[in-house]
Structures are given as structure tokens and as C-alpha cells.
Enzyme design. Structure first.
Site, short mmCIF file in Angstrom:
data_model
loop_
_atom_site.label_atom_id
_atom_site.label_comp_id
_atom_site.label_asym_id
_atom_site.label_seq_id
_atom_site.Cartn_x
_atom_site.Cartn_y
_atom_site.Cartn_z
N PHE A 28 42.90 41.94 28.63
CA PHE A 28 41.43 41.96 28.60
C PHE A 28 40.95 43.33 29.01
O PHE A 28 41.74 44.21 29.38
CB PHE A 28 40.89 40.86 29.54
N HIS A 67 48.46 46.87 38.52
CA HIS A 67 47.71 46.90 39.78
C HIS A 67 47.55 45.49 40.34
O HIS A 67 47.80 45.23 41.50
CB HIS A 67 46.34 47.55 39.51
N ARG A 68 47.14 44.54 39.47
CA ARG A 68 46.91 43.18 39.96
C ARG A 68 48.23 42.52 40.36
O ARG A 68 48.30 41.82 41.36
CB ARG A 68 46.17 42.35 38.90
N PHE A 94 39.98 46.94 29.65
CA PHE A 94 40.46 48.23 29.17
C PHE A 94 41.94 48.22 28.77
O PHE A 94 42.51 49.28 28.49
CB PHE A 94 40.23 49.31 30.25
N PRO A 134 38.68 34.97 32.64
CA PRO A 134 39.86 34.17 32.31
C PRO A 134 41.16 34.98 32.33
O PRO A 134 42.24 34.44 32.60
CB PRO A 134 39.57 33.65 30.89
N LYS A 175 53.01 42.55 31.96
CA LYS A 175 51.91 43.29 32.60
C LYS A 175 51.93 43.08 34.11
O LYS A 175 51.83 44.04 34.88
CB LYS A 175 50.56 42.85 32.00
N GLU A 199 27.72 41.80 43.18
CA GLU A 199 28.64 42.95 43.26
C GLU A 199 27.78 44.17 43.56
O GLU A 199 27.09 44.69 42.69
CB GLU A 199 29.40 43.13 41.94
N ASP A 220 38.65 42.55 42.99
CA ASP A 220 37.77 43.58 42.45
C ASP A 220 38.65 44.73 41.98
O ASP A 220 39.49 45.23 42.73
CB ASP A 220 36.75 44.04 43.49
P1 IMP Z 1 35.75 43.58 38.05
O1 IMP Z 1 36.86 43.62 39.02
O2 IMP Z 1 35.55 42.20 37.50
O3 IMP Z 1 34.49 44.20 38.58
O4 IMP Z 1 36.25 44.40 36.80
C1 IMP Z 1 35.90 45.69 36.53
C2 IMP Z 1 36.10 46.01 35.08
O5 IMP Z 1 37.41 46.53 34.94
C3 IMP Z 1 35.97 44.82 34.14
O6 IMP Z 1 35.09 45.16 33.11
C4 IMP Z 1 37.32 44.60 33.57
O7 IMP Z 1 37.25 44.42 32.20
C5 IMP Z 1 38.09 45.87 33.92
N1 IMP Z 1 39.41 45.49 34.39
C6 IMP Z 1 39.73 44.95 35.59
N2 IMP Z 1 41.04 44.67 35.63
C7 IMP Z 1 41.54 45.04 34.44
C8 IMP Z 1 42.83 44.96 33.87
O8 IMP Z 1 43.80 44.46 34.45
N3 IMP Z 1 42.95 45.45 32.64
C9 IMP Z 1 41.90 45.98 31.93
N4 IMP Z 1 40.69 46.05 32.40
C10 IMP Z 1 40.50 45.58 33.65
#
Ligand code: IMP
Length: 184
Positions: A139, A167-168, A141, A10, A162, A36, A65
Site C-alpha cells: 500500500f 520498518h513496520r 508508497f 487494511p 516485506k 493526527e 505512525d
Molecule cells: P500513517 O502512519 O497512517 O500516518 O501513514 C503515513 C503515510 O505513509 C500513509 O499515507 C501511508 O500510505 C504511508 N505509509 C506508511 N507505511 C507505509 C508502508 O509500509 N509502505 C508504503 N507507504 C507507507
């Protein structure tokens, strides 16, 4: 236009919606679990996921990802971020960082968009792992990562703040620019 975001997260969904809504792009969630794979790069993980999903979804879609990379830990957790978050959690990362002076870290995000072929958009943000978790937003980290130039952690920022540096947010910027040019 409406775009499908394949995610069960979410937090990712909210960030994409908040970023793309002002550009007239409505993001809707497709909560489909896709494999994955264990690979060396986020791109490979994303590409495999897209291939798997493309056989099952007719319409264009995108996925994201991401990972947290800590150079002092040789890039860990990196491509293992989701697993490490589920198992060690943020306190596990803080424990691994005990006694390490170099607290630099970065997040990387790969957005993969499928419209019959695959298009990649990447973003990266540099920062540090703070000493103690701070904040309740975001969410993953977010409570232990503070981007360069800010005292706040991502979890202490609003989604909009944010997105401006994350990055996103950066990957979404490239994606949005591409969509504007290619979906006329
Ligand atoms: P995935 O892209 O869903 O495989 O995420 C990898 C892990 O990195 C997940 O456990 C997320 O909680 C963490 N993660 C991905 N993007 C973020 C972010 O923007 N902030 C904090 N943790 C992130």
C-alpha cells in the site's frame, strides 16, 4: 491473546496480523479515527493519538505512525506522509525527484502500545526511490520504494517478505519480543 490495533489502514492491519499470528497473538482492528497532530516527529504524533484514544478505550491497544523520509528533499514527506500521499501521491514524489541524483530514502515506523502507560517500538528501513512505480502489492508508497539489497519494490514482495525487512516488521519484532517478556 487478542490485541486491538487502532487503524483504518487494511495494509498495516494485514502486516501486523501476519507478523504476530505465528506468535499466538491475534490482532483485531479498531477502526477509530483519532487526531493526527502536526508535529516534528512520528513519536509526538503517536503519543498525542494514544493520549486521545486512552480516554475513550478501556482495553490495551496499539497504533502505528509511519512515514517516508527522503534526505535529498530534507526529509520530506516525513511526518506529512499521509497528507502528501493523499494529495501529491506517488507520482508527485517521482516528479519532485526528477533530476535528483541522490535517490536514497527510508521508512520509519513507530508503534505505540498503551496498557495504562505508553510503550514505543521503532523500526527503520533504508532504500531508494525507484524511477517508475512497480508492483501491485502492499500500500501507500510501496510501488516506488526498493529496500537496500533488493531489486524489488515493497509492492513486488509478499507481505511476509516485506515484513522481514520493513520498518513496520522491525517495529513489530521489538513489540513482539517485549510482549513475550512482559505478558507472561
Ligand atoms: P500513517 O502512519 O497512517 O500516518 O501513514 C503515513 C503515510 O505513509 C500513509 O499515507 C501511508 O500510505 C504511508 N505509509 C506508511 N507505511 C507505509 C508502508 O509500509 N509502505 C508504503 N507507504 C507507507
Amino acid at each position: 491473546m487478542r490485541l486491538a490495533f487502532v487503524t483504518s489502514n487494511p495494509g498495516k492491519l494485514e502486516e501486523a496480523r501476519e507478523y504476530l499470528a505465528p506468535l499466538g497473538i491475534e490482532v483485531y482492528q479498531l477502526n477509530v479515527d483519532y487526531p493526527e497532530i502536526q508535529a516534528d516527529s512520528l513519536e509526538e504524533v503517536a503519543e498525542y493519538g494514544v493520549g486521545w484514544l486512552a480516554e475513550r478505550i478501556g482495553d490495551p491497544f496499539f497504533l502505528d505512525d509511519s512515514g517516508l523520509f527522503i534526505p535529498a528533499l530534507n526529509g520530506f514527506p516525513g511526518v506529512y506522509s499521509a497528507y502528501v500521499y493523499r494529495t501529491l501521491g506517488i507520482n508527485g514524489i517521482l516528479k519532485l525527484m526528477r533530476g535528483i541524483g541522490d535517490r536514497k530514502a527510508y521508512f520509519k515506523s513507530v508503534i505505540a502500545y498503551w496498557d495504562g502507560e505508553i510503550h514505543f517500538f521503532e523500526g527503520r528501513v533504508d532504500g531508494v526511490i525507484v524511477e517508475k512505480p512497480r508492483g501491485s502489492g502492499g500500500f501507500g508508497f510501496d510501488p516506488i520504494f526498493s529496500p537496500t539489497g533488493f531489486d524489488l519494490t515493497f509492492a513486488e514482495m509478499t507481505t511476509m517478505e516485506k515484513n522481514r525487512v520493513s520498518h513496520r516488521g522491525r517495529a513489530l519484532r521489538g513489540f513482539a519480543t517485549w510482549l513475550k517478556e512482559n505478558l507472561k
